[in-house]
Each structure stands twice: as C-alpha cells, then as structure tokens.
Scaffold this motif. Structure first.
Motif, PDB file in Angstrom:
ATOM      1  N   ARG A  11       0.868  -1.187   0.000  1.00  0.00           N
ATOM      2  CA  ARG A  11       0.000   0.000   0.000  1.00  0.00           C
ATOM      3  C   ARG A  11       0.897   1.227   0.000  1.00  0.00           C
ATOM      4  NH1 ARG A  11      -5.237  -1.496   3.785  1.00  0.00           N
ATOM      5  NH2 ARG A  11      -5.154  -3.753   3.425  1.00  0.00           N
ATOM      6  N   THR A  12       0.852   1.959  -1.072  1.00  0.00           N
ATOM      7  CA  THR A  12       1.674   3.167  -1.166  1.00  0.00           C
ATOM      8  C   THR A  12       0.771   4.375  -0.986  1.00  0.00           C
ATOM      9  OG1 THR A  12       1.424   3.407  -3.554  1.00  0.00           O
ATOM     10  CG2 THR A  12       3.217   1.991  -2.787  1.00  0.00           C
ATOM     11  N   GLY A  27       9.116   9.044 -13.900  1.00  0.00           N
ATOM     12  CA  GLY A  27       8.738   7.651 -14.085  1.00  0.00           C
ATOM     13  C   GLY A  27       7.838   7.435 -15.282  1.00  0.00           C
ATOM     14  N   VAL A  28       6.696   8.093 -15.270  1.00  0.00           N
ATOM     15  CA  VAL A  28       5.698   7.878 -16.325  1.00  0.00           C
ATOM     16  C   VAL A  28       6.135   8.564 -17.615  1.00  0.00           C
ATOM     17  CG1 VAL A  28       3.294   8.237 -16.983  1.00  0.00           C
ATOM     18  CG2 VAL A  28       3.867   7.661 -14.624  1.00  0.00           C
ATOM     19  N   GLY A  29       6.804   9.713 -17.487  1.00  0.00           N
ATOM     20  CA  GLY A  29       7.282  10.407 -18.676  1.00  0.00           C
ATOM     21  C   GLY A  29       6.675  11.783 -18.818  1.00  0.00           C
ATOM     22  N   GLU A  30       7.552  12.768 -18.880  1.00  0.00           N
ATOM     23  CA  GLU A  30       7.149  14.172 -18.969  1.00  0.00           C
ATOM     24  C   GLU A  30       6.222  14.445 -20.154  1.00  0.00           C
ATOM     25  OE1 GLU A  30       7.556  17.127 -16.599  1.00  0.00           O
ATOM     26  OE2 GLU A  30       9.591  16.356 -16.724  1.00  0.00           O
ATOM     27  N   GLU A  31       6.470  13.718 -21.265  1.00  0.00           N
ATOM     28  CA  GLU A  31       5.740  14.021 -22.500  1.00  0.00           C
ATOM     29  C   GLU A  31       4.409  13.283 -22.619  1.00  0.00           C
ATOM     30  OE1 GLU A  31       6.774  16.463 -24.359  1.00  0.00           O
ATOM     31  OE2 GLU A  31       8.419  16.611 -22.907  1.00  0.00           O
ATOM     32  N   THR A  32       4.154  12.331 -21.693  1.00  0.00           N
ATOM     33  CA  THR A  32       2.900  11.590 -21.821  1.00  0.00           C
ATOM     34  C   THR A  32       1.720  12.491 -21.493  1.00  0.00           C
ATOM     35  OG1 THR A  32       2.962  10.905 -19.513  1.00  0.00           O
ATOM     36  CG2 THR A  32       3.998   9.428 -21.106  1.00  0.00           C
ATOM     37  N   ASP A  33       0.549  12.150 -22.022  1.00  0.00           N
ATOM     38  CA  ASP A  33      -0.659  12.927 -21.732  1.00  0.00           C
ATOM     39  C   ASP A  33      -0.953  12.937 -20.238  1.00  0.00           C
ATOM     40  OD1 ASP A  33      -0.826  13.173 -24.429  1.00  0.00           O
ATOM     41  OD2 ASP A  33      -2.990  12.863 -24.492  1.00  0.00           O
ATOM     42  N   ILE A  34      -0.714  11.784 -19.603  1.00  0.00           N
ATOM     43  CA  ILE A  34      -1.006  11.685 -18.171  1.00  0.00           C
ATOM     44  C   ILE A  34      -0.269  12.769 -17.394  1.00  0.00           C
ATOM     45  CG2 ILE A  34      -0.603  10.273 -16.114  1.00  0.00           C
ATOM     46  CD1 ILE A  34      -1.134   7.810 -17.773  1.00  0.00           C
ATOM     47  N   VAL A  35       1.019  12.882 -17.645  1.00  0.00           N
ATOM     48  CA  VAL A  35       1.817  13.845 -16.885  1.00  0.00           C
ATOM     49  C   VAL A  35       1.615  15.276 -17.387  1.00  0.00           C
ATOM     50  CG1 VAL A  35       4.173  14.551 -16.305  1.00  0.00           C
ATOM     51  CG2 VAL A  35       3.522  12.131 -16.209  1.00  0.00           C
ATOM     52  N   ALA A  50       4.754   3.592 -10.572  1.00  0.00           N
ATOM     53  CA  ALA A  50       5.860   4.462 -10.162  1.00  0.00           C
ATOM     54  C   ALA A  50       6.004   4.465  -8.638  1.00  0.00           C
ATOM     55  CB  ALA A  50       5.645   5.872 -10.691  1.00  0.00           C
ATOM     56  N   GLY A  51       4.888   4.491  -7.924  1.00  0.00           N
ATOM     57  CA  GLY A  51       4.925   4.480  -6.462  1.00  0.00           C
ATOM     58  C   GLY A  51       5.513   3.190  -5.920  1.00  0.00           C
ATOM     59  N   VAL A  52       5.161   2.067  -6.535  1.00  0.00           N
ATOM     60  CA  VAL A  52       5.672   0.776  -6.082  1.00  0.00           C
ATOM     61  C   VAL A  52       7.184   0.711  -6.306  1.00  0.00           C
ATOM     62  CG1 VAL A  52       5.670  -1.714  -6.529  1.00  0.00           C
ATOM     63  CG2 VAL A  52       3.493  -0.466  -6.406  1.00  0.00           C
ATOM     64  N   TYR A  97      10.162   0.294  -3.668  1.00  0.00           N
ATOM     65  CA  TYR A  97      11.165  -0.770  -3.857  1.00  0.00           C
ATOM     66  C   TYR A  97      12.572  -0.209  -3.663  1.00  0.00           C
ATOM     67  CZ  TYR A  97      14.144  -4.024  -6.502  1.00  0.00           C
ATOM     68  OH  TYR A  97      15.153  -4.883  -6.884  1.00  0.00           O
ATOM     69  N   ILE A  98      12.782   0.980  -4.239  1.00  0.00           N
ATOM     70  CA  ILE A  98      14.100   1.621  -4.128  1.00  0.00           C
ATOM     71  C   ILE A  98      14.319   2.113  -2.692  1.00  0.00           C
ATOM     72  CG2 ILE A  98      15.508   3.582  -4.873  1.00  0.00           C
ATOM     73  CD1 ILE A  98      13.867   3.397  -7.583  1.00  0.00           C
ATOM     74  N   GLU A  99      13.315   2.805  -2.149  1.00  0.00           N
ATOM     75  CA  GLU A  99      13.442   3.441  -0.839  1.00  0.00           C
ATOM     76  C   GLU A  99      13.723   2.407   0.265  1.00  0.00           C
ATOM     77  OE1 GLU A  99      10.486   6.414  -0.157  1.00  0.00           O
ATOM     78  OE2 GLU A  99      10.767   6.398   2.029  1.00  0.00           O
ATOM     79  N   HIS A 100      13.079   1.268   0.183  1.00  0.00           N
ATOM     80  CA  HIS A 100      13.257   0.254   1.229  1.00  0.00           C
ATOM     81  C   HIS A 100      14.328  -0.772   0.862  1.00  0.00           C
ATOM     82  CE1 HIS A 100       9.890   1.969   3.360  1.00  0.00           C
ATOM     83  NE2 HIS A 100       9.246   2.010   2.204  1.00  0.00           N
ATOM     84  N   LYS A 101      15.076  -0.462  -0.211  1.00  0.00           N
ATOM     85  CA  LYS A 101      16.197  -1.313  -0.633  1.00  0.00           C
ATOM     86  C   LYS A 101      15.782  -2.776  -0.763  1.00  0.00           C
ATOM     87  CE  LYS A 101      19.923   1.606   1.177  1.00  0.00           C
ATOM     88  NZ  LYS A 101      19.135   2.849   1.034  1.00  0.00           N
TER      89      LYS A 101
END
Length: 430
Positions: free
Chosen positions: A41-42, A54-62, A91-93, A97-101
């Motif tokens: 749960r993030t 993560g998702v990409g600056e150029e995507t419609d979402i972002v 991206a949150g997951v 993953y990175i933060e908790h090594k």
RNA sequence: GCGGCCUUAGUUCAGCGGCAGAACGCCUGACUGUGGCUCAGGAUGUCGCGGGUUCGAUCCCCGCAGGCCGCCCCA
C-alpha cells in the motif's frame, strides 16, 4: 442554496453494487496469493517528480491529466513541495522498492495493490477522474530472475486465470513487444518515414498523428485506413535480437501452458516506461474504453527514477471496468440473509433483539423487524431481504417453540429455540 | 481540451407556450397472528441551475453545470 454533489468524474458506490466490488477484490487477493504475491500500500500522493520522471514528462497523463498542487511550507526554512495525486501506481511501487532497498534482499519482489488513482480527464462510461486499479508488479535485481520471459508468461497466465475466475467471459489477450527504448525510437522514425507518402490518403486524424505521434496511427479505428495500416512496417522488424528472443520465449511458454493470446503488432502502449513485452486484455462490452487491463515490462524504470537496475513487469486492471463488464454479463445475484425476525407487538421487541443477538452470534445474517408492524408488512419486508421469517409472539416466547416459514417452499414449521440456528443455517428445503 | 445528444416523481420514462403525467416502487385500508394475487384510496416533484423572450415558459432562446457517446488518451 445549491445542493452539494459528488464532484465531476467521481461517484458514490452503494449497495448492492459494493458487494460486487468486494467480490472482485476478494477473488483478486485469492488468486494473487496462489502466485505468492504480497500486498503493498503506497501513499495516494507523491512528489510530482516521481511521475514526471517515471511515467514520462511528454505523456498525456503527466502533461495534462494530473492533480498537482503546491504544498505550503511549514516553516521559513522549509521549501514548498509540489505534490500530485497518483495517476497510476507502478511508479509508487518502484519508488518504495528503491526506498526500502528491497533489491538488497536479492529476492524477486512480487507485489500487488488495490486502490484509487486520479486523472483529470473528460469523464465517460468506464472512465472516471477517481478510479480504482488492481495491479501487480514483479521486480528485482537481474540475478533474481526478474528479466526472465517466464515471469512475463506467468503474469499473463495469472491474469487469464483471474478473469476466468471472476466469470468474465469473452476476453481477448493482445500481446506485442516494443523492444528497448532504442528499438522504439528507431521504429518511430521508420514509421514516420513510411507515412510520408501514405498519410495524404488517410483520415485527418492520421494525417496529424503521422507528424505528431506516428505510433498512434496504429490505433486508428477508421475502416478505410485499415488496409493502409496493414502495409506499414511492423515494430518486430525494428527489434534487436535479444528482444526478439525474449518475446519468442514468452509466447512459447504461453503456448505450452495453454493461455490463449493474439499477437497484435499494433499494440503500442502510451507510458514511456514500457519495454519489450506489452499486453492488453480487452472486452467487447465496454465501448470506446474497451481495455480491461494493460501492462508490460519496464526494465529501465527503476534507473529512471534514481534506483538500481531492477527489471520488472506489471499490469493495472481497471476495477471500474471489471464491474461494468460483470454487470453487463448480469452475474450479480443479490444475496438474501438467513432470517427475518418478526416480533408481534412492540412488547416483543426486547425479546426479538435477544433472539437476533443469539442467532447473529451463531454466525447467521439476521434482519430485525419491528413489533409495531402488522404481520402482513413483516412478511412483505422479510421476503425481500431474507430466506426465512421467524415469528416471535407471546406463545413462541412462552413455549420456546418458534414459528419459521421458508419463503422458497412456503412451508411453515415449529422449531425449538435450541435448534433454530441449525434450521436457519440449512439451505432452503426442497 | 474539442464535437454531438441528453437532464421531468424513489426508479424507468412520456408530455405540452395555458392546473405536472404513466408504469413500477412506496404508504393506508379491505385483512387484530400469515405475505406474494386482487380491489379501493393516498403521497410523490424547485420539470438540473441562472438569465432572456412572452400576458404566461417544464416547453422557445442564451449561458452554466452534470450525464452519455465520439475524438484525444488510457485502466
């Protein structure tokens, strides 16, 4: 004064529909558990930079769909921070993953999530500004086997099993490979060049796409353009040997396992992080928003947001769309409770509560009536919500022998209080 | 963000420039402890919101909001 309403693109979910949502989630949890996935749960909001990178600056979402705001500083020394309601959860997951090594464990991480996501799009059926996704990610250092095509095939097998178990019939699995990001860039240029002589014969949308985003030409639904699109170069011809072999291994495993799929050369997904295997499960009953779920491999995502090399594959299912599909298939059957207790006269109310408590503690679903109701009304109400009615009057209370009527059969019996729970728990008598 | 259609009772929907309608559902009674059928009666509501035209607007016009469909995009 104007009345307040749920804001555009959001909605309330009410019973009995929520029962369907719960069933879907319970089934998903069960199936995920069989494949040894654990829940993550993030937070619902994250640093805006996570999605931009993560998702990409150029995507419609972002670029145009995120709910973003400036979080005010608590003190002079603290900087303001730009935060964003998550538009997707991968991206949150990966950030977690990175933060908790988690990569340091050396183990493959298999994580699933269920929760709301937010995108500021024009709402329509199957598309809301707050919507729920059920997704999962398989991620880990290369030494954990995270890059293996077997992981791709296993995820697809899991999804096919989940949809079948949910009772969603008639789905189609489309798969493709978009290769490495270099492969995709190369293909984009190949396509752009190929479209120069062809675009003038195509629809106005395609003429625009040919210049702005050639990959989207492949999504065109205009019948007249289809023969032209079929002649365009396929992305598979732009893949390097490694990506080709990886994809061949995925399909070989699917063939052996018996997971039905359609090779779709035109499946090109919109998020920047996808590499190699991409897939989509579609269903005909959904209209323009016909994708039940989509996903793919994202071998470079962790590095893109500052983490170690951690190849992975994941998917997100539109829970709202699963609900719509199941409702269209008419699989929703309202569950009735075990019993309705009808006290005769308000004086019986306390005794009725005592009886209801006894039965509920025995695990039964009990609806408690009201002594001021006439028996006729009690019957009418009881029939709607329960399988049986229990009548509690002076006689029943004194004798300890209760009157029980079964709505399915119309038969009425006298049942000693000690046996009542067992009788009510039994399926309707034939 | 763009285009089209839509918005009337709890629900599904008719309707018309001049008293707001149907079906289903709901409530009451026929019927004091046996419902579902039937019969008799009853309540539904800011006709999405705000302006305009008109003697008069739920209806015609304009704006806004919301829903749906398509585009875009995506789950």
């Amino acid at each position: 004064m104007s009345t307040l309403k749920a804001v555009r693109g959001t909605r309330d979910l009410l019973p009995p529909e929520t029962a369907l949502w719960n069933r879907i989630e319970a089934t998903a949890r069960t199936v995920f558990a069989r494949y040894n996935f654990g829940e993550i749960r993030t937070p619902i909001f994250e640093d805006t930079a996570l999605f931009a990178r993560g998702v990409g600056e150029e995507t419609d979402i972002v670029s145009k769909e995120m709910y973003t705001w400036e979080d005010r500083a608590r003190a002079q020394s603290e900087k303001t921070q730009t935060l964003t309601l998550r538009p997707e959860n991968t991206a949150g997951v990966v950030r977690a993953y990175i933060e908790h090594k988690l990569g340091e464990t050396g183990q493959l991480q298999k994580l699933y999530y269920i929760g709301p996501q937010f995108r500021r799009e024009r709402p329509q059926k199957g598309r809301y500004r707050q919507f729920s996704q059920i997704g999962a990610e398989v991620i880990g250092p290369p030494s954990s086997g995270s890059e293996s095509p077997l992981r791709d095939a296993e995820v697809l097998d899991m999804l096919a099993s989940l949809l079948d178990e949910l009772g969603i019939s008639g789905w189609t699995l489309h798969i493709n490979s978009v290769g490495s990001s270099a492969d995709r860039a190369r293909y984009n240029e190949t396509l752009r060049a190929a479209l120069i002589p062809l675009a003038p014969q195509m629809c106005v949308d395609c003429q625009r796409r040919a210049v702005t985003n050639p990959l989207r030409v492949l999504d065109c639904k205009i019948p007249e353009d289809q023969p032209i699109i079929e002649t365009l170069p396929k992305i598979v011809d732009s893949l390097d040997e490694e990506s080709k072999n990886h994809f061949a291994a995925v399909t070989a495993a699917l063939d052996m396992a018996g997971v039905p799929y359609t090779r779709n050369h035109r499946l090109v997904r919109g998020l920047d992080y996808y590499t190699r295997t991409t897939f989509e499960f579609t269903h005909g009953g959904l209209g323009a928003q016909n994708a039940l779920l989509g996903g793919g491999r994202y071998d470079g995502l962790s590095e893109a947001i500052g983490g170690p090399k951690a190849p992975g594959i994941g998917f997100a299912m539109g829970e709202d769309r699963l609900v719509l599909t199941l409702q269209a298939l008419d699989t929703l059957v309202a569950e009735k409770g075990h019993a309705y207790i009808a006290p005769l006269g308000e004086g019986m109310n306390p005794a009725a509560l005592a009886l209801a408590r006894e039965l509920r503690r025995a695990g039964l679903t009990v609806e408690l009536g009201e002594g001021s109701f006439r028996l006729k009304k009690s019957f009418e109400t009881a029939e709607k919500v329960s399988r049986r009615i229990v009548i509690l009057g002076e006689d029943e209370l004194a004798s300890g022998i209760l009157t029980v009527k079964d709505f399915a059969t119309g038969t009425q019996t006298k049942v000693p209080r000690a046996e009542l729970a067992a009788v009510l728990a039994a399926p309707a008598n034939a």
